[in-house]
Structure formats: structure tokens, C-alpha cells
Write a protein that holds these residues in place. Structure first.
Motif, short mmCIF file in Angstrom:
data_model
loop_
_atom_site.label_atom_id
_atom_site.label_comp_id
_atom_site.label_asym_id
_atom_site.label_seq_id
_atom_site.Cartn_x
_atom_site.Cartn_y
_atom_site.Cartn_z
N UNK A 2 0.83 -1.21 0.00
CA UNK A 2 0.00 0.00 0.00
C UNK A 2 0.87 1.26 0.00
N UNK A 3 0.36 2.30 -0.66
CA UNK A 3 1.02 3.60 -0.66
C UNK A 3 0.24 4.52 0.28
N UNK A 4 0.97 5.20 1.16
CA UNK A 4 0.35 6.07 2.15
C UNK A 4 0.64 7.52 1.81
N UNK A 5 -0.39 8.35 1.91
CA UNK A 5 -0.31 9.76 1.58
C UNK A 5 -0.31 10.58 2.87
N UNK A 6 0.81 11.27 3.13
CA UNK A 6 0.95 12.08 4.34
C UNK A 6 0.78 13.58 4.06
N UNK A 7 0.30 13.94 2.87
CA UNK A 7 0.31 15.34 2.44
C UNK A 7 -0.56 16.24 3.30
N UNK A 8 -1.57 15.70 3.98
CA UNK A 8 -2.42 16.53 4.84
C UNK A 8 -1.90 16.63 6.27
N UNK A 9 -0.78 15.98 6.55
CA UNK A 9 -0.23 16.01 7.90
C UNK A 9 -0.97 15.05 8.81
N UNK A 10 -0.35 14.71 9.94
CA UNK A 10 -1.00 13.80 10.88
C UNK A 10 -1.08 12.40 10.34
N UNK A 11 -2.21 11.76 10.57
CA UNK A 11 -2.38 10.36 10.14
C UNK A 11 -2.43 10.28 8.62
N UNK A 117 -4.07 32.28 -18.33
CA UNK A 117 -5.04 32.43 -19.41
C UNK A 117 -5.60 31.07 -19.77
N UNK A 118 -6.92 30.98 -19.86
CA UNK A 118 -7.61 29.75 -20.29
C UNK A 118 -7.25 28.56 -19.42
N UNK A 119 -6.99 28.80 -18.16
CA UNK A 119 -6.61 27.75 -17.22
C UNK A 119 -7.86 27.17 -16.58
N UNK A 120 -7.98 25.85 -16.58
CA UNK A 120 -9.12 25.20 -15.93
C UNK A 120 -8.92 25.16 -14.42
N UNK A 121 -7.75 24.73 -14.00
CA UNK A 121 -7.46 24.65 -12.57
C UNK A 121 -5.96 24.61 -12.36
N UNK A 122 -5.54 24.79 -11.11
CA UNK A 122 -4.12 24.73 -10.77
C UNK A 122 -3.98 24.19 -9.36
N UNK A 123 -2.77 23.76 -9.03
CA UNK A 123 -2.51 23.21 -7.71
C UNK A 123 -1.04 23.39 -7.39
N UNK A 124 -0.72 23.68 -6.14
CA UNK A 124 0.67 23.72 -5.70
C UNK A 124 0.77 23.03 -4.36
N UNK A 125 1.81 22.23 -4.20
CA UNK A 125 2.03 21.49 -2.96
C UNK A 125 3.44 21.77 -2.46
#
Length: 207
Positions: A2-11, A117-125
Motif C-alpha cells: 500500500x502507498x500512504x499519503x501524508x500530504x495533509x499532515x497527521x495520520x 489564461x484559459x486555465x481550468x485549474x491549478x494546484x501547488x504542494x
């Protein structure tokens, strides 16, 4: 495994992703299939995300210089480009769709989206130590390729002068968001969908 995602912090949470394909045939070898303008300099072996040593320093020598990945077949109606980046003497990175109006500037100091311009969405981590994973989703099925450009300021890709930033791990995939990084070396690669069987039900995990 399994792959675990810690990006939200905590558990952590269990990372279950759909199938995805990185259409860029060289995800982290920017001196091969990637084309460069005459005044773009590339220096490999830089310290990258998580202490890795395969990031790249990209130095721009004049206005509009860029890294360019040509291939119209990469694009579907909705495509998402993503890359890891870190400021150096330049604080902005620009994605642009070749032969079209789509573009997006990102601030590498705080990860915020700038002119676009003409961007649907964006994300930065925030990946730590000054590194950001940036993604931009565009809708264009007739593009000639994708530009990755260092810029001195928001909207300033055409400004002259010399500056640099760091990049690592590029990805271009169909869909409305970036999935986790898929390494490519010479050919596009597809990651199968994650599945979990016998992992409990609503009485095991609440909402």
C-alpha cells in the motif's frame, strides 16, 4: 504494497489512484528529448526533492528562452502538466501551451498562482526546502507542445536578463488533476489503477 499519503499532515490516508500515463518520454532528463532555446543552460546533478541529487538548474539568458517539449499527440481535451520547481535567482515559472493562448505563472516563493489564461485549474504542494510541486490543467487538443519557462516576475517571461531556477520530475497526463509522479526514461509509462480488496467496509471505517 500500500502507498500512504501524508500530504495533509497527521495520520496518513491510503493512496488509491486511477490509471494514468505520463506522456513525456523523458520525465527528468531535460537534455534529451526536450528542446531548448539558444540561451538556455542546463546543469544536472542538483539537490532536489527529499535530498535527491538529480534535479536540474535551468538558466535563462535572454527574453522568451524556454524548455520545450514538442508533440501534439500528448494533448487530449483536458490535460494536466506538473513539475517540481524551486526558486533560485528567478522566482517564477511559466507553463505555456505552444500554438495556443493557455499559460500559467507560479510564484516559487509561496506557491501561489499568478497571471494565467484559459486555465481550468491549478494546484501547488509545498514539498519542503523551497520545493513546490506545481500543476496546471488546460483544455486544448490542438497544441503543438508545452513550454516550461523561467521568469523574473509574474508575467515577465519576455523581460530580458539572466536568471535561473531548479526543476525536477515533469509529467503530462490526460485528466483534470495531477496524479503522483510516474518516471519515464525513453518511452511514455502507464501506472495501473490502485485497488484495495478485503480492506473493510462502512462498519470498519466511518466517513
Amino acid at each position: 504494497v500500500p502507498r500512504l499519503d501524508y500530504s495533509d499532515g497527521g495520520c496518513p490516508s491510503l493512496l488509491l489512484e486511477p490509471t494514468a500515463t505520463n506522456s513525456l518520454v523523458q520525465s527528468n532528463q531535460f537534455d534529451t528529448t526536450w528542446a531548448t532555446s539558444a540561451n538556455i543552460g542546463l546543469t544536472s546533478g542538483q539537490i532536489g526533492v527529499g535530498g535527491s541529487n538529480n534535479a536540474w538548474l535551468v538558466t535563462r539568458g535572454s527574453a522568451f528562452d524556454n524548455l520545450y517539449q514538442p508533440n501534439s499527440s500528448f494533448f487530449t481535451n483536458t490535460s494536466t502538466i506538473s513539475i517540481y520547481a524551486k526558486a533560485n535567482t528567478y522566482n517564477f515559472l511559466r507553463f505555456a501551451v505552444a500554438g495556443a493562448s493557455e499559460q500559467a505563472y507560479f510564484n516559487l516563493v509561496d506557491g501561489t498562482l499568478g497571471i494565467n489564461t484559459s486555465l481550468i485549474s491549478s494546484y501547488s504542494q509545498n514539498m519542503g526546502n523551497g520545493w513546490w510541486r506545481l500543476s496546471a490543467t488546460f483544455q486544448n487538443n490542438s497544441a503543438a507542445g508545452i513550454y516550461v519557462q523561467p521568469a523574473p516576475n509574474d508575467g515577465g517571461v519576455g523581460v530580458g536578463g539572466t536568471g535561473s531556477l531548479y526543476i525536477q520530475y515533469a509529467q503530462l497526463e490526460a485528466g483534470s488533476y495531477a496524479t503522483s509522479y510516474i518516471k519515464t526514461v525513453g518511452t511514455a509509462q502507464t501506472r495501473s489503477a490502485d485497488t484495495a480488496n478485503g480492506a473493510g467496509n462502512a462498519s470498519t471505517f466511518n466517513d
